[in-house]
Design an enzyme around this catalytic site. Sequence first.
Site, mmCIF file in Angstrom:
data_model
loop_
_atom_site.group_PDB
_atom_site.id
_atom_site.type_symbol
_atom_site.label_atom_id
_atom_site.label_comp_id
_atom_site.label_asym_id
_atom_site.label_seq_id
_atom_site.Cartn_x
_atom_site.Cartn_y
_atom_site.Cartn_z
ATOM 1 N N LYS A 10 0.851 -1.203 0.000
ATOM 2 C CA LYS A 10 0.000 0.000 0.000
ATOM 3 C C LYS A 10 0.878 1.242 0.000
ATOM 4 O O LYS A 10 2.054 1.190 0.401
ATOM 5 C CB LYS A 10 -0.934 0.027 1.220
ATOM 6 C CG LYS A 10 -0.243 0.004 2.601
ATOM 7 C CD LYS A 10 0.208 1.347 3.157
ATOM 8 C CE LYS A 10 0.824 1.242 4.554
ATOM 9 N NZ LYS A 10 1.668 2.385 4.915
ATOM 10 N N ALA A 95 9.773 0.232 4.723
ATOM 11 C CA ALA A 95 9.600 1.135 3.591
ATOM 12 C C ALA A 95 8.342 1.994 3.720
ATOM 13 O O ALA A 95 8.159 2.947 2.969
ATOM 14 C CB ALA A 95 9.534 0.321 2.300
ATOM 15 N N LEU A 97 5.430 0.566 3.187
ATOM 16 C CA LEU A 97 4.589 -0.031 2.145
ATOM 17 C C LEU A 97 3.632 -1.084 2.698
ATOM 18 O O LEU A 97 2.881 -1.707 1.942
ATOM 19 C CB LEU A 97 5.480 -0.652 1.065
ATOM 20 C CG LEU A 97 6.325 0.357 0.279
ATOM 21 C CD1 LEU A 97 7.398 -0.360 -0.543
ATOM 22 C CD2 LEU A 97 5.429 1.193 -0.644
ATOM 23 N N GLY A 99 4.100 -4.068 3.911
ATOM 24 C CA GLY A 99 4.346 -5.454 3.489
ATOM 25 C C GLY A 99 3.951 -6.477 4.551
ATOM 26 O O GLY A 99 3.171 -7.392 4.277
ATOM 27 N N GLY A 100 4.441 -6.310 5.761
ATOM 28 C CA GLY A 100 4.131 -7.257 6.844
ATOM 29 C C GLY A 100 2.644 -7.270 7.166
ATOM 30 O O GLY A 100 2.046 -8.326 7.378
ATOM 31 N N SER A 101 2.032 -6.095 7.171
ATOM 32 C CA SER A 101 0.589 -5.992 7.461
ATOM 33 C C SER A 101 -0.223 -6.687 6.378
ATOM 34 O O SER A 101 -1.198 -7.388 6.662
ATOM 35 C CB SER A 101 0.158 -4.522 7.525
ATOM 36 O OG SER A 101 0.890 -3.851 8.529
ATOM 37 N N SER A 102 0.173 -6.496 5.133
ATOM 38 C CA SER A 102 -0.513 -7.141 4.021
ATOM 39 C C SER A 102 -0.377 -8.655 4.109
ATOM 40 O O SER A 102 -1.344 -9.394 3.892
ATOM 41 C CB SER A 102 0.075 -6.632 2.700
ATOM 42 O OG SER A 102 -0.433 -7.373 1.619
ATOM 43 N N ASP A 134 -2.278 -1.396 10.750
ATOM 44 C CA ASP A 134 -2.462 -1.241 9.296
ATOM 45 C C ASP A 134 -3.104 -2.456 8.636
ATOM 46 O O ASP A 134 -3.350 -2.445 7.432
ATOM 47 C CB ASP A 134 -1.102 -1.018 8.607
ATOM 48 C CG ASP A 134 -0.539 0.367 8.863
ATOM 49 O OD1 ASP A 134 -1.252 1.203 9.456
ATOM 50 O OD2 ASP A 134 0.618 0.604 8.475
HETATM 51 O O1 C5P Z 1 0.233 -1.162 15.180
HETATM 52 P P1 C5P Z 1 1.645 -1.454 14.829
HETATM 53 O O2 C5P Z 1 2.203 -2.625 15.613
HETATM 54 O O3 C5P Z 1 1.868 -1.633 13.361
HETATM 55 O O4 C5P Z 1 2.493 -0.176 15.242
HETATM 56 C C1 C5P Z 1 3.895 -0.198 15.338
HETATM 57 C C2 C5P Z 1 4.348 0.974 16.174
HETATM 58 O O5 C5P Z 1 4.114 2.198 15.488
HETATM 59 C C3 C5P Z 1 3.608 1.124 17.489
HETATM 60 O O6 C5P Z 1 4.261 0.414 18.498
HETATM 61 C C4 C5P Z 1 3.661 2.617 17.748
HETATM 62 O O7 C5P Z 1 4.898 2.965 18.313
HETATM 63 C C5 C5P Z 1 3.639 3.202 16.357
HETATM 64 N N1 C5P Z 1 2.297 3.650 15.934
HETATM 65 C C6 C5P Z 1 1.754 4.800 16.494
HETATM 66 N N2 C5P Z 1 0.519 5.221 16.081
HETATM 67 C C7 C5P Z 1 -0.161 4.537 15.137
HETATM 68 C C8 C5P Z 1 0.375 3.375 14.565
HETATM 69 C C9 C5P Z 1 1.613 2.954 14.985
HETATM 70 O O8 C5P Z 1 2.364 5.430 17.350
HETATM 71 N N3 C5P Z 1 -1.358 4.994 14.744
#
Ligand code: C5P
Length: 282
Positions: A10, A95, A97, A99-102, A134
């Site tokens: 994305k 990146a 992008l 990738g891991g979330s997808s 994501d």
């Molecule tokens: O949700 P995810 O595990 O992908 O987020 C990774 C890190 O990015 C979180 O630990 C946080 O530090 C940060 N983050 C944030 N606000 C968001 C999404 C992610 O602070 N809306």
Amino acid sequence: MMQTFYSPAKINLFLRVLSRRLDGYHQIASLFQTINLHDLLHISFAEEDLLTCDDPSIPIDRSNLVLKAVALFKHKTALSFGIRIHLEKLIPKEAGLGGGSSNAATTLWALNQLCGCPVEEKDLLSWASEIGSDIPFFFSHGTAYCTGRGEIVRCLPMLPKLTFWLVKPNQGLSTQMIFNKLDLNHRLIADDPETILSGFFSGKPSYLNDLERPAFEICPFLVEVKSKLLEAGFHTVSMTGSGSAFFCIGNPVELPSFVKTMFHKQLTFTSRLSNQWYQQKV
Ligand code: C5P
């Protein structure tokens, strides 16, 4: 029998960070769009769960979002089975992008299909937010306005297809580090996100990303990359997510030569049809 599932990247056409939350996350408002750069997941039932990946730099232990998605699906459905997943990685990591979330969203979709669809897509979407902000987005049709941590997904009609160049500098960036570095008192953008959003549907898009500033502070080389891309003749160069990839719109006569030392690819938007997952061509 092994089945192959397409797992798209994305970009964030715009991304505003609105506030820091008590739980440590940030309140965001962002227009997400899937693109035709993808990983492949080759999946079959097996005696035991096993994840392999063609890229040795990707961890294949329980920290990988694919295995987190497998554990989540089993926990929520109370089904028990073994699954073998081979991940063919083409989306650059660190990146912005997704990738891991997808990969995690694709795993949830694939497991539900392979198990005979015991649950609905909306359940997969809501579970997904437990393992990453994501991931729910990928259960849209490919264009969505995401708020909250990113997990509140408003599906939108497809945008007109746009061809762009994706350029990923060799240095990657950690999402957590970029959010931590962000100074909410020094954001360049004050515009209301709903106004920015409507601009994309009335032919007046503003490609803005509040995370560019902290990314540029952490990695000043990115400032140079962006300005050289603009000098080359792109009219828009914007970082996606927490970086370090940029999407570049416009028609330069020639790509600057430094780009050839980095991941770069000409791409376009992609989408999926109802009740189908993303495919190579739609
Ligand atoms: O949700 P995810 O595990 O992908 O987020 C990774 C890190 O990015 C979180 O630990 C946080 O530090 C940060 N983050 C944030 N606000 C968001 C999404 C992610 O602070 N809306």
